[in-house]
Scaffold this active site. Structure first.
Site, mmCIF file in Angstrom:
data_model
loop_
_atom_site.group_PDB
_atom_site.id
_atom_site.type_symbol
_atom_site.label_atom_id
_atom_site.label_comp_id
_atom_site.label_asym_id
_atom_site.label_seq_id
_atom_site.Cartn_x
_atom_site.Cartn_y
_atom_site.Cartn_z
ATOM 1 C CE LYS A 139 60.495 70.307 46.924
ATOM 2 N NZ LYS A 139 60.660 71.739 46.631
ATOM 3 C CE LYS A 165 64.136 72.536 48.747
ATOM 4 N NZ LYS A 165 63.088 73.337 49.419
ATOM 5 C CB SER A 180 62.089 79.635 52.503
ATOM 6 O OG SER A 180 62.915 78.611 53.039
ATOM 7 N NE ARG A 181 57.335 74.706 55.163
ATOM 8 C CZ ARG A 181 56.312 73.885 54.898
ATOM 9 N NH1 ARG A 181 56.220 72.727 55.506
ATOM 10 N NH2 ARG A 181 55.382 74.234 54.025
ATOM 11 C CB VAL A 190 57.041 70.032 58.749
ATOM 12 C CG1 VAL A 190 58.234 69.073 58.662
ATOM 13 C CG2 VAL A 190 55.896 69.366 59.499
#
Length: 336
Positions: free
Chosen positions: A106, A189, A252-253, A277
């Site tokens: 993404k 997002k 969620s990173r 990342v």
């Protein structure tokens, strides 16, 4: 049974390799790192990212790109977005005419403002590029928790082929022709999730999170529709669905990095602490460039950029958002 090559042995690539294996397909998992391959072959586990999730012996693991690409019915490209172009370039000599490449990364390429499938088509013009995206943390997919995603392709037959290969009782796949909207939703997002994390790090509450999600999807939709995406896509799994999970989840990173910045870390310190990342950092500048190109107002994303790259105080950024000029919520709704 299909022969599938998963290019990228991080958490997401590994999780999707497990989905394909559990569906009865032949799977080869590729990593660029010989040391990583050696550890995976020894432990059969991605210990730092998916602890406790075992990789079956039937999944081949290699750092030989030709072995992972040639003669495969489907390739799944799961490297970080910043590595898509270089990896696709290296894959190109091995890719057959019409070979299917499903991108699951993404992002938006900062230098060209292209989505990932466009980057792939630049480097491998003879392939069939498609996308798979949605609210799908690898930590949950790898453990078989119910998940729903969407497959986008240039034609229905290809989208349905991807749907058939991936879909099972815990991994539901929808199809869509709006590849552009799917990819923009997945990339943008991440930037809003950074804002949500910053708000959490500052100690703000559910009201703030709801505002960021709601106004965030408005910003994402404005950019996407201006570029040719569909509003229905931003209302769906790869838009509002992916935004909700990325803004709220402990996995969620992007939210985690934002949280650390809200607590006072710099962007670089936050990225180093997350140790994965943080795609939203790479998409943030591209989002601003797209908004300027199409003359779109994106106040949340602009403030995120200032926190990331101009050392702006997160608290000051939130205050500036709250004190902007008065607005009507939706200018398309007429007064009686």
């Amino acid at each position: 049974m299909a022969k599938t090559g998963v290019i990228g042995a991080g958490s997401w690539g590994t999780a999707l390799a497990l989905v394909l294996h559990n569906n009865g397909h032949e799977v080869t998992l590729w990593s660029h790192s010989a040391a990583s391959v050696e550890r995976l072959l020894k432990n059969r586990e991605l210990k730092d990212k998916l602890p406790g999730v075992k990789i079956p012996e039937a999944i081949q693991i290699t750092n030989d790109l030709q072995q992972a690409v040639r003669n495969m019915d489907m390739l799944v490209l799961a490297v970080p977005s910043a590595c898509i172009r270089s990896t696709a370039h290296n894959m190109a000599p091995c890719v057959a005419d019409g070979q299917l490449i499903v991108c699951v990364s993404k992002g938006i390429e900062e230098s060209t403002l292209k989505i990932m499938t466009e980057v792939i088509e630049d480097e491998i013009p003879n392939c069939r590029a498609a996308v798979l995206s949605g609210p799908s943390h690898a930590e949950e997919v790898s453990r078989g928790l119910p998940t729903t995603v969407v497959a986008g392709a240039h034609d229905r037959e290809t989208a349905e082929y991807i749907q058939n290969l991936f879909m099972n009782q815990v991994f539901r796949v929808y199809t869509s022709p709006d590849m552009l909207g799917i990819e923009l939703g997945g990339a943008l997002k991440n930037v809003i999730a950074l804002a949500a994390g910053i708000a959490d790090g500052l100690g703000y509450g559910d009201n703030t999170k709801a505002a960021l999600i709601t106004r965030g999807i408005a910003e994402m939709s404005r950019i996407g529709i201006a570029m040719g995406g569909r509003q229905e896509t931003f209302n769906g799994l790869s838009g509002i669905g992916d935004l909700i999970v990325t803004c709220a989840s402990v996995h969620s990173r992007n939210r985690r990095a934002g949280y650390l910045m809200g607590q006072g870390r710099t962007m670089r310190e936050a990225m180093n602490e997350v140790k994965m990342v943080v795609e939203g950092v790479y998409s943030a500048k591209a989002a601003v460039a797209l908004a300027r190109k199409y003359n779109i107002e994106i106040p949340i994303i602009e403030q995120v950029n200032k926190v990331l790259f101009e050392d702006k105080s997160p608290k000051e950024a939130v205050t500036e958002l709250m004190l902007r000029d008065k607005k009507i919520e939706n200018s398309q709704l007429p007064w009686e």
